[in-house]
Each structure stands twice: as structure tokens, then as C-alpha cells.
Design a protein around this motif. Sequence first.
Motif, PDB file in Angstrom:
ATOM      1  N   THR A 195      19.286  33.783 -13.189  1.00  0.00           N
ATOM      2  CA  THR A 195      19.754  32.413 -12.966  1.00  0.00           C
ATOM      3  C   THR A 195      18.816  31.412 -13.630  1.00  0.00           C
ATOM      4  O   THR A 195      18.877  30.230 -13.314  1.00  0.00           O
ATOM      5  N   PHE A 196      17.987  31.903 -14.563  1.00  0.00           N
ATOM      6  CA  PHE A 196      17.059  30.974 -15.211  1.00  0.00           C
ATOM      7  C   PHE A 196      17.134  30.969 -16.738  1.00  0.00           C
ATOM      8  O   PHE A 196      16.959  29.949 -17.372  1.00  0.00           O
ATOM      9  N   GLY A 228      29.525  24.264  -6.412  1.00  0.00           N
ATOM     10  CA  GLY A 228      28.778  24.434  -7.657  1.00  0.00           C
ATOM     11  C   GLY A 228      27.857  25.641  -7.563  1.00  0.00           C
ATOM     12  O   GLY A 228      28.193  26.745  -8.003  1.00  0.00           O
ATOM     13  N   ALA A 229      26.690  25.421  -6.941  1.00  0.00           N
ATOM     14  CA  ALA A 229      25.693  26.495  -6.867  1.00  0.00           C
ATOM     15  C   ALA A 229      26.243  27.718  -6.124  1.00  0.00           C
ATOM     16  O   ALA A 229      26.035  28.860  -6.538  1.00  0.00           O
ATOM     17  N   GLY A 273      15.646  28.977  -6.420  1.00  0.00           N
ATOM     18  CA  GLY A 273      16.422  27.850  -6.952  1.00  0.00           C
ATOM     19  C   GLY A 273      17.776  27.710  -6.274  1.00  0.00           C
ATOM     20  O   GLY A 273      18.169  28.532  -5.437  1.00  0.00           O
ATOM     21  N   GLY A 274      18.492  26.665  -6.647  1.00  0.00           N
ATOM     22  CA  GLY A 274      19.772  26.359  -6.007  1.00  0.00           C
ATOM     23  C   GLY A 274      20.756  27.507  -6.075  1.00  0.00           C
ATOM     24  O   GLY A 274      21.374  27.880  -5.069  1.00  0.00           O
ATOM     25  N   VAL A 275      20.930  28.094  -7.247  1.00  0.00           N
ATOM     26  CA  VAL A 275      21.857  29.226  -7.394  1.00  0.00           C
ATOM     27  C   VAL A 275      21.184  30.505  -6.916  1.00  0.00           C
ATOM     28  O   VAL A 275      21.776  31.302  -6.169  1.00  0.00           O
ATOM     29  N   ALA A 326      14.587  33.376 -10.617  1.00  0.00           N
ATOM     30  CA  ALA A 326      14.568  32.027 -10.012  1.00  0.00           C
ATOM     31  C   ALA A 326      15.203  32.062  -8.627  1.00  0.00           C
ATOM     32  O   ALA A 326      16.082  31.271  -8.294  1.00  0.00           O
ATOM     33  N   THR A 353      12.401  36.591  -8.472  1.00  0.00           N
ATOM     34  CA  THR A 353      11.258  36.013  -9.177  1.00  0.00           C
ATOM     35  C   THR A 353      11.081  34.564  -8.745  1.00  0.00           C
ATOM     36  O   THR A 353      12.050  33.840  -8.520  1.00  0.00           O
ATOM     37  N   ALA A 354       9.812  34.167  -8.613  1.00  0.00           N
ATOM     38  CA  ALA A 354       9.491  32.828  -8.114  1.00  0.00           C
ATOM     39  C   ALA A 354       8.019  32.557  -8.379  1.00  0.00           C
ATOM     40  O   ALA A 354       7.260  33.464  -8.713  1.00  0.00           O
ATOM     41  N   SER A 355       7.616  31.303  -8.211  1.00  0.00           N
ATOM     42  CA  SER A 355       6.182  31.013  -8.242  1.00  0.00           C
ATOM     43  C   SER A 355       5.624  31.228  -6.837  1.00  0.00           C
ATOM     44  O   SER A 355       6.371  31.242  -5.851  1.00  0.00           O
ATOM     45  N   ASN A 369       6.567  29.803  -3.388  1.00  0.00           N
ATOM     46  CA  ASN A 369       7.842  30.147  -2.731  1.00  0.00           C
ATOM     47  C   ASN A 369       7.855  31.557  -2.149  1.00  0.00           C
ATOM     48  O   ASN A 369       8.896  32.007  -1.640  1.00  0.00           O
ATOM     49  N   ILE A 417      23.545  33.435 -15.921  1.00  0.00           N
ATOM     50  CA  ILE A 417      24.357  32.216 -15.844  1.00  0.00           C
ATOM     51  C   ILE A 417      23.716  31.121 -16.679  1.00  0.00           C
ATOM     52  O   ILE A 417      24.214  30.021 -16.742  1.00  0.00           O
ATOM     53  N   ALA A 418      22.562  31.438 -17.292  1.00  0.00           N
ATOM     54  CA  ALA A 418      21.776  30.363 -17.894  1.00  0.00           C
ATOM     55  C   ALA A 418      21.437  30.609 -19.356  1.00  0.00           C
ATOM     56  O   ALA A 418      20.834  29.747 -19.981  1.00  0.00           O
ATOM     57  N   GLY A 464      22.118  20.910 -14.586  1.00  0.00           N
ATOM     58  CA  GLY A 464      22.959  20.694 -15.766  1.00  0.00           C
ATOM     59  C   GLY A 464      23.224  19.220 -16.015  1.00  0.00           C
ATOM     60  O   GLY A 464      23.242  18.743 -17.146  1.00  0.00           O
TER      61      GLY A 464
HETATM   62  N1  LIG Z   1      23.687  24.684  -9.888  1.00  0.00           N
HETATM   63  C1  LIG Z   1      24.841  25.023 -10.425  1.00  0.00           C
HETATM   64  O1  LIG Z   1      25.922  24.763  -9.878  1.00  0.00           O
HETATM   65  C2  LIG Z   1      24.856  25.759 -11.739  1.00  0.00           C
HETATM   66  C3  LIG Z   1      26.069  26.226 -12.230  1.00  0.00           C
HETATM   67  C4  LIG Z   1      26.084  26.925 -13.453  1.00  0.00           C
HETATM   68  C5  LIG Z   1      24.910  27.108 -14.152  1.00  0.00           C
HETATM   69  N2  LIG Z   1      23.742  26.596 -13.651  1.00  0.00           N
HETATM   70  C6  LIG Z   1      22.534  26.801 -14.446  1.00  0.00           C
HETATM   71  O2  LIG Z   1      21.767  27.802 -13.790  1.00  0.00           O
HETATM   72  C7  LIG Z   1      20.378  27.525 -13.922  1.00  0.00           C
HETATM   73  C8  LIG Z   1      19.764  27.436 -12.531  1.00  0.00           C
HETATM   74  O3  LIG Z   1      20.384  26.402 -11.813  1.00  0.00           O
HETATM   75  P1  LIG Z   1      19.874  26.022 -10.374  1.00  0.00           P
HETATM   76  O4  LIG Z   1      20.775  24.985  -9.845  1.00  0.00           O
HETATM   77  O5  LIG Z   1      19.649  27.267  -9.568  1.00  0.00           O
HETATM   78  O6  LIG Z   1      18.444  25.404 -10.751  1.00  0.00           O
HETATM   79  P2  LIG Z   1      17.290  24.896  -9.792  1.00  0.00           P
HETATM   80  O7  LIG Z   1      17.800  24.749  -8.410  1.00  0.00           O
HETATM   81  O8  LIG Z   1      16.671  23.716 -10.443  1.00  0.00           O
HETATM   82  O9  LIG Z   1      16.250  26.110  -9.756  1.00  0.00           O
HETATM   83  C9  LIG Z   1      15.104  26.095 -10.501  1.00  0.00           C
HETATM   84  C10 LIG Z   1      14.319  27.363 -10.185  1.00  0.00           C
HETATM   85  O10 LIG Z   1      13.835  27.858 -11.409  1.00  0.00           O
HETATM   86  C11 LIG Z   1      12.636  28.537 -11.159  1.00  0.00           C
HETATM   87  N3  LIG Z   1      11.837  28.619 -12.369  1.00  0.00           N
HETATM   88  C12 LIG Z   1      11.144  27.632 -12.992  1.00  0.00           C
HETATM   89  N4  LIG Z   1      10.563  28.118 -14.120  1.00  0.00           N
HETATM   90  C13 LIG Z   1      10.898  29.440 -14.196  1.00  0.00           C
HETATM   91  C14 LIG Z   1      10.631  30.477 -15.124  1.00  0.00           C
HETATM   92  N5  LIG Z   1       9.887  30.262 -16.212  1.00  0.00           N
HETATM   93  N6  LIG Z   1      11.179  31.706 -14.898  1.00  0.00           N
HETATM   94  C15 LIG Z   1      11.955  31.955 -13.819  1.00  0.00           C
HETATM   95  N7  LIG Z   1      12.249  31.006 -12.890  1.00  0.00           N
HETATM   96  C16 LIG Z   1      11.724  29.756 -13.086  1.00  0.00           C
HETATM   97  C17 LIG Z   1      11.954  27.735 -10.088  1.00  0.00           C
HETATM   98  O11 LIG Z   1      11.202  28.644  -9.330  1.00  0.00           O
HETATM   99  P3  LIG Z   1       9.859  28.254  -8.556  1.00  0.00           P
HETATM  100  O12 LIG Z   1      10.136  26.937  -7.852  1.00  0.00           O
HETATM  101  O13 LIG Z   1       9.664  29.384  -7.637  1.00  0.00           O
HETATM  102  O14 LIG Z   1       8.779  28.082  -9.593  1.00  0.00           O
HETATM  103  C18 LIG Z   1      13.110  27.102  -9.306  1.00  0.00           C
HETATM  104  O15 LIG Z   1      13.286  27.729  -8.047  1.00  0.00           O
HETATM  105  C19 LIG Z   1      20.286  26.231 -14.721  1.00  0.00           C
HETATM  106  O16 LIG Z   1      20.120  26.574 -16.083  1.00  0.00           O
HETATM  107  C20 LIG Z   1      21.626  25.581 -14.495  1.00  0.00           C
HETATM  108  O17 LIG Z   1      21.980  24.698 -15.548  1.00  0.00           O
HETATM  109  C21 LIG Z   1      23.679  25.964 -12.464  1.00  0.00           C
END
Ligand SMILES: NC(=O)c1ccc[n+]([C@@H]2O[C@H](COP(=O)([O-])OP(=O)(O)OC[C@H]3O[C@@H](n4cnc5c(N)ncnc54)[C@H](OP(=O)(O)O)[C@@H]3O)[C@@H](O)[C@H]2O)c1
Length: 298
Positions: free
Chosen positions: A213-214, A125-126, A152-154, A149, A172-174, A177, A235-236, A43
Motif C-alpha cells: 500500500t506504499f 475510499g481507504a 497507514g489509512g489503507v 505501510a 511494515t512501519a516505522s 507505530n 495499490i500504489a 491522492g
Molecule cells: N486512501 C485511499 O482511499 C487510497 C485509494 C487508492 C490508492 N491510495 C494510495 O495508496 C497509498 C497509501 O494511501 P494511504 O491512504 O494508506 O496513505 P497514508 O494513510 O498517508 O499512509 C501513509 C503510511 O505510509 C507509511 N510509509 C511512509 N514512508 C514509507 C516507506 N518508505 N515505506 C513503507 N511505508 C512508508 C507510513 O508509515 P509510518 O507512519 O509507520 O512511517 C504511513 O503509515 C497512497 O499512494 C495513496 O495515494 C489510497
Amino acid sequence: MPEAVRFSRYGGPEVLELAEVPRPRAGRGQIVVAVVAAALNPGETGIREGVFAGIWPAHFPEGQGNDFAGRVAETGEGVEGFAVGDEVLGFAPRAAQAEFVVVGPDVLAPRPAALGWAEAASIAGAGATAWAGVRAVDPRPGETVVVSAAAGGVGVIAAQLAKLRGATVIGTASEGNFAFLHGLGISPVTYGPGLAERLRAAAPQGVDAYLDTFGGGNVDVAIELDVRPGRINTIADEPAIWAALAESAATGEFTIPIDRVYPVAQVRDAYRDPATRHVRGKRVPAFEPLSTVEGETR
Ligand SMILES: NC(=O)c1ccc[n+]([C@@H]2O[C@H](COP(=O)([O-])OP(=O)(O)OC[C@H]3O[C@@H](n4cnc5c(N)ncnc54)[C@H](OP(=O)(O)O)[C@@H]3O)[C@@H](O)[C@H]2O)c1
């Protein structure tokens, strides 16, 4: 002087700099924390790039980072429950990537000694987002839950929390992973076109809950899989939530009682009235006359 991550114009990572800033002092009821680690979340990239400037503008020079872990360095007058040297984790929006943050005790929690600093810096956060998302879809033992996702972090926290509740979790993942997710007991499925069919094949008994989460169409996939609306969460993808809520309100599944509509010229009254905090539903300033019928507007 202590250092903090700052940026003074929108752009890529190149606009980030480590700037010298005054050391914050703890005012009454405040705590200064010496930060050990502060997580990175996607974000803040959007904020820094200006993608969200319309809704979350940056205020230059802007800080970065939200969730952090560190040691209490100073407590202000009246602070109870925290002392200098305490190891804590917490949340300081757009400020956490700095040697010192000043926060209230309401956004701090103890850091367990057995939890690493980087992990502790990812909790508020996450971690909290994952916890709330999982709680919302309420996985039960024996059920099948999809987490998008999942690496990912969340997602990686959410998938494990869902598993802890006794559910079978598909993430779901690539493909890179897949082994990582298998290692956590999560069954990986590739995201992208054809996802609904792949999930049907992975869960022939059906999917009970879906935590996205994506964004990017995951809610539609959940609906296509006949997951009950109350057990889909994202959440996204806020517009998807807004559309579903609007449809549900439009068909009368729930109501949004309108306590009062104000001509916008009476906006001061509109703000004065809710200050009582005893409204029945919503008070809404409007630019057009809207008739109010028994708490409903048309
Ligand atoms: N982090 C927080 O505290 C927080 C809080 C509220 C909202 N959010 C929102 O939640 C979302 C996820 O946050 P995050 O921190 O978990 O992000 P992140 O750590 O950057 O995770 C990204 C993940 O997205 C996956 N991905 C990429 N392209 C994709 C697709 N087309 N379909 C499905 N998955 C895909 C990737 O999977 P692969 O690597 O396996 O390809 C990667 O593991 C974001 O929109 C963020 O703004 C985050």
C-alpha cells in the motif's frame, strides 16, 4: 450559503479555503447529503499540488475529498431506497469536503448506527481499497501475509482484514507505530533498505502473499521473497504492475486480442464501433500502420 473546501490554484495546504457555494439541489435520480465528515487521503494532496496535473488536472475552483458520511437532506424525483434523514456513507470525488454533496444512490450505503462518523467517512475510499487489495491476494488461514505501510489509512484496514481471514500478518512501519500494530495483532517490521532480509527473518517459513500500500520498491521485495506473482498486489505502484503485465503478455502467458487497428484519421469510426459493446478484445487507433495477424498486432 453552505460552505465547501475549495482551491483555485495549485499549491500546499495554504491554497485551501472554506468558500461559500450554492446549495446543491437534487435533480431526478439524485440525492443531496448533508456531510458530517469527509476523510483525508494522500491522492488529493497530489492533485492539489499539481503533481498529477498531467493525468488528473484540477478544474478551478476545485473541491477536495472523496469519501464521506452524512445525512440525506433531499431526494430527487425517482429515488428509491433512501429518505431524508437516513444516515449514509459514500463517495463524491473531489467534492466530499463540503456541507452538501449531490450524488447518485449508486455511491451511497447505509451508515451503521454503531459506527462513528469519522470511521464511516473512511469506508468508501481507504476501506474499499483495502478490501479489494486483500481480496486480490486472497489470504488463507495459516498463511503469512505482508502488508506494507500497515499503519497507514489503507494499510491498517488491509492488515486487519487479512488477519480476519486467519492469516499471520506482518506489517511494515516505522518504529513509532510498532506498539500500535502489536495492539492490533500485526507483527511490525521496519521498512527501508534491508527489508527483504528483515522479512525473511520475521517469516522463516516464507511469505505467501504481499499487499503493497506504499509503492517504492515493495513489489521488488515481494518478488525477491519468491512470493508467487498472482499473490502480489500493489495499490500504489502502477508502473510496477504495468511492467509485470507487459512482460507476462510479451512472453505469451496471456494475450491481448486486438479486434481492430484504426488509422488515427478514422478515430470517429473507432469510437462508433465500440459503442456496440460487442468487441473481441481491444480496438486501437494508431499513428503508424500496424499489421493485424489473426487478432495480433506487431
Ligand atoms: N486512501 C485511499 O482511499 C487510497 C485509494 C487508492 C490508492 N491510495 C494510495 O495508496 C497509498 C497509501 O494511501 P494511504 O491512504 O494508506 O496513505 P497514508 O494513510 O498517508 O499512509 C501513509 C503510511 O505510509 C507509511 N510509509 C511512509 N514512508 C514509507 C516507506 N518508505 N515505506 C513503507 N511505508 C512508508 C507510513 O508509515 P509510518 O507512519 O509507520 O512511517 C504511513 O503509515 C497512497 O499512494 C495513496 O495515494 C489510497
